[in-house]
Each structure stands twice: as C-alpha cells, then as structure tokens.
Design a protein around this motif. Structure first.
Motif, PDB file in Angstrom:
ATOM      1  N   VAL A 305     -19.084 -10.285 -13.724  1.00  0.00           N
ATOM      2  CA  VAL A 305     -18.081  -9.490 -13.012  1.00  0.00           C
ATOM      3  C   VAL A 305     -16.690  -9.794 -13.551  1.00  0.00           C
ATOM      4  O   VAL A 305     -15.889  -8.889 -13.824  1.00  0.00           O
ATOM      5  N   ALA A 306     -16.376 -11.081 -13.736  1.00  0.00           N
ATOM      6  CA  ALA A 306     -15.056 -11.473 -14.254  1.00  0.00           C
ATOM      7  C   ALA A 306     -14.837 -10.942 -15.665  1.00  0.00           C
ATOM      8  O   ALA A 306     -13.708 -10.563 -16.019  1.00  0.00           O
ATOM      9  N   ASP A 307     -15.890 -10.905 -16.482  1.00  0.00           N
ATOM     10  CA  ASP A 307     -15.764 -10.337 -17.830  1.00  0.00           C
ATOM     11  C   ASP A 307     -15.085  -8.981 -17.780  1.00  0.00           C
ATOM     12  O   ASP A 307     -14.188  -8.675 -18.576  1.00  0.00           O
ATOM     13  N   VAL A 308     -15.529  -8.166 -16.830  1.00  0.00           N
ATOM     14  CA  VAL A 308     -15.043  -6.780 -16.749  1.00  0.00           C
ATOM     15  C   VAL A 308     -13.717  -6.694 -15.995  1.00  0.00           C
ATOM     16  O   VAL A 308     -12.730  -6.141 -16.504  1.00  0.00           O
ATOM     17  N   LEU A 309     -13.668  -7.235 -14.778  1.00  0.00           N
ATOM     18  CA  LEU A 309     -12.499  -7.019 -13.922  1.00  0.00           C
ATOM     19  C   LEU A 309     -11.279  -7.821 -14.367  1.00  0.00           C
ATOM     20  O   LEU A 309     -10.149  -7.323 -14.301  1.00  0.00           O
ATOM     21  N   VAL A 310     -11.486  -9.050 -14.811  1.00  0.00           N
ATOM     22  CA  VAL A 310     -10.363  -9.926 -15.157  1.00  0.00           C
ATOM     23  C   VAL A 310      -9.979  -9.797 -16.627  1.00  0.00           C
ATOM     24  O   VAL A 310      -8.791  -9.690 -16.970  1.00  0.00           O
ATOM     25  N   PHE A 311     -10.969  -9.773 -17.512  1.00  0.00           N
ATOM     26  CA  PHE A 311     -10.702  -9.828 -18.945  1.00  0.00           C
ATOM     27  C   PHE A 311     -10.780  -8.461 -19.626  1.00  0.00           C
ATOM     28  O   PHE A 311     -10.434  -8.343 -20.806  1.00  0.00           O
ATOM     29  N   GLY A 312     -11.220  -7.449 -18.901  1.00  0.00           N
ATOM     30  CA  GLY A 312     -11.270  -6.106 -19.477  1.00  0.00           C
ATOM     31  C   GLY A 312     -12.258  -5.979 -20.618  1.00  0.00           C
ATOM     32  O   GLY A 312     -12.082  -5.143 -21.524  1.00  0.00           O
ATOM     33  N   GLU A 313     -13.332  -6.786 -20.589  1.00  0.00           N
ATOM     34  CA  GLU A 313     -14.341  -6.778 -21.636  1.00  0.00           C
ATOM     35  C   GLU A 313     -15.684  -6.311 -21.080  1.00  0.00           C
ATOM     36  O   GLU A 313     -15.914  -6.360 -19.867  1.00  0.00           O
ATOM     37  N   TYR A 314     -16.540  -5.856 -21.985  1.00  0.00           N
ATOM     38  CA  TYR A 314     -17.911  -5.592 -21.564  1.00  0.00           C
ATOM     39  C   TYR A 314     -18.562  -6.920 -21.211  1.00  0.00           C
ATOM     40  O   TYR A 314     -18.279  -7.946 -21.842  1.00  0.00           O
ATOM     41  N   PRO A 315     -19.426  -6.936 -20.195  1.00  0.00           N
ATOM     42  CA  PRO A 315     -20.051  -8.206 -19.809  1.00  0.00           C
ATOM     43  C   PRO A 315     -20.923  -8.753 -20.928  1.00  0.00           C
ATOM     44  O   PRO A 315     -21.499  -8.000 -21.718  1.00  0.00           O
TER      45      PRO A 315
END
Length: 342
Positions: A305-315
């Motif tokens: 979840v943090a990959d996407v919401l915080v870092f703007g990356e694909y998980p």
C-alpha cells in the motif's frame, strides 16, 4: 491535509500490530480496521478508501465499481481469487499479493504430509492411542527411494519442495504449461503433460493457483489415470481438485489416499466423507503458517500500500501488470524498504 484511508477489509489475526508498525513511518496514512463479510459491508465501509488490504472478503466487480478513490488492493497471501482482477485493472487499481512469504512453510508442510502418509505416521499414532500395538495395521508401506513425485505447478513453492525431496532420492516431474522446460531441466525436473504426470506419479503434490482455468484441474479423468497406490497432496487451494471426483476415486480404490491442507469449502463440513476416511490426512489450511511467515505476510501487504500511496510507485508484488499500460505510477524500486520490514 486529508490522510489516505487504508481499510483492512477483514482479518483473522489477534491484532494489526505489524500493519500498524509499517504505517507508523507514514503520517499521511490512516489505518481503518473493518470486518467485512459481504459486498454490502465492503461498499459501505470502503467506497471512499484509498487502499484496501484484503483477506477473504469478496472484492467483486460490484464492490470495485463502488470505489471512488482506491489506487491499490493488497492481499494477505499468494492467491488473489478474492479480487476481480479484470474489474480492478479496468478501473486502474493495482492489485498486489505476497508471493514469497511462506515458501519454506508450504513446501515443508507438503513434505510433512508426504512423509506422514508414506510412513503411515498418522494412522499408526491413531492405532497406538486406541490401544492397538500392531505394525501390520499400517500395511502396505513402500520404500520412498526411486519413487516419483509429480508437482502440479512449478512456481516458487514446488521448486522449493523439489529441492527438499532430492535427498530422499525421489524422481521429480512437474506439469506447468507456463514454465520453460530448459530451466526446469537445469533444476533436475522433467516437465510433462498433466496426463503423463497422473500416470507416472506415486505422489501428486498440487501447487497451482486457483483461477478459472485451474478450477477442477484434477477431476474424474485425471483420477482414472492415476496408479492405485497414488497419493494426492494439496497445499494450494481446495477447488483446484474436483472434490466429489476425489471422494469417488478414494471410495472406489482408484487411488490409495490423500493428504489435504485445503478443501473446497472451509472450514470443512461435518458431513464431508473425507472426515471418515482413514486413508485421508486433513490439516486446517495451516501450511502457510509460522510465526515468522505471519509477520512477513502482514508487513509486506501493508508495504504494498505504501509503495503506491506514499512513493507513487507500482507495488513490488504487482499482480495485474496490464494496469501499467495506464502509466499512472513510477517503476517500483522498493528493495531497501522491504529489507527492513521484519
């Protein structure tokens, strides 16, 4: 500033401490625990969520179409059969799993079931505890050396199992239409057709994910091809095996037995004939579990979840790769983050 709402749709753990520990580093995330059981529950609780962490609750097309802000759904586990992948992809929602958290546990459990059945450990224990000291009740037992184990699927877990049975001098074959034959050969495993695997194997260990194509993969036709002393082991998903066909094969003596960690309907119904069969070993979908694997699973699901919401990356463990065609996120570069999780 509005925080990202992350809903845990459902869970069967004592708490959410591993998820909370991951999100403590990210003030922009608010974790919302829920225990949803139905589509209606999910729509009511999750429609404004930015992300979902899911265990068993049904993330259907109807649920996904109700999600207004959701960018990512992560799942506790390897299989993603609780999530409508097509609907999520159409809506631009990333779906992620945790494919590497329990490779040792499941391969260990499959091996334990194989050895327990082959050496009649469970049956012998039952007889002794009921006052009968007689090895003849476990007959026949066959030597393992040079017998054949057939792996249905050849992903991470069956590859680990293949390595673990080598010291037992078992011949290993596998059925996996998506795995390169030359790579399998390098690992000392011969890829064969499903029919050939059923015909040649003394032990058949099922490791295929549950999809529309694999549901009922082992059915009446396959059981008819098996040896009379064959044993079927399943640590993947119950519906990969046609359970009624399995029961019929056991009742007719087409195969010798089964060792199952999963069944079609869980928990198993009290009137299921499998419960009354001495030639069947049953465990309660526990193959995935160790204290370490449980912690790893939950932390990695949260980090997806943090990959996407915080870092703007694909998980890191993206499942529906077609979503990348929409180009909304950056390439995943999460190794340092995941190395520190557990």
């Amino acid at each position: 500033m509005r925080k990202f709402k992350v809903v845990v749709t459902d869970w069967e753990y004592a708490d959410l401490r591993f998820e909370e520990k991951v999100f403590q580093a990210y003030e922009e995330i608010e974790l919302v625990p829920a225990q949803c059981r139905t589509e209606e529950d999910l729509i009511r609780v999750c429609q404004d969520a930015d992300a979902l962490i899911n265990q068993y609750a049904p993330i259907t097309r109807r649920v996904i179409e109700s999600l207004q802000n959701c960018k990512v759904i992560t799942r506790y586990g390897v299989g993603v059969n609780t999530v409508d992948l097509d609907a999520a992809t159409e809506k631009g929602i990333c779906v992620a799993n945790v494919p590497d958290y329990c490779m040792d546990e499941v391969s260990d459990h499959a091996l334990a079931l194989l050895l327990s059945w082959a050496r009649k450990v469970t049956a012998a224990d039952h007889h002794v505890k009921n006052g009968v000291w007689d090895f003849k009740l476990t007959q026949p037992i066959y030597r393992l050396r040079e017998r054949t184990i057939g792996l249905v699927g050849f992903g991470r877990i069956p590859q680990a199992l293949a390595e673990k049975v080598k010291p037992l001098h078992l011949r290993v074959i596998a059925y996996d239409p998506f795995f390169p034959a030359d790579v399998a050969k390098q690992k000392g495993v011969e890829l064969v057709s499903l029919d050939a695997l059923c015909e040649q194997s003394d032990f058949i260990s099922v490791h295929a994910p549950l999809t529309a194509d694999t549901k009922g993969l082992l059915g009446e036709k396959q059981f008819a091809l098996m040896k009379k002393d064959a044993v079927v082991i399943n640590t993947s998903r119950g519906p990969v095996i046609d359970e009624q066909a399995l029961i019929a094969a056991l009742e007719k003596g087409q195969i010798a037995g089964a060792a199952l960690d999963v069944v079609e309907e869980e928990p198993i119904a009290s009137d299921n004939p499998l419960l009354r069969m001495e030639q069947v070993i049953l465990t309660p979908h526990v193959a995935w579990y160790s204290e370490e694997s449980a912690a790893e699973l939950r932390a990695k699901a949260a980090m997806g979840v943090a990959d996407v919401l915080v870092f703007g990356e694909y998980p890191k463990y993206l499942v529906n790769h077609k979503v990348k065609e929409q180009g909304k996120l950056e390439a995943s570069q999460p190794e340092a983050r995941y190395a520190k999780l557990v």
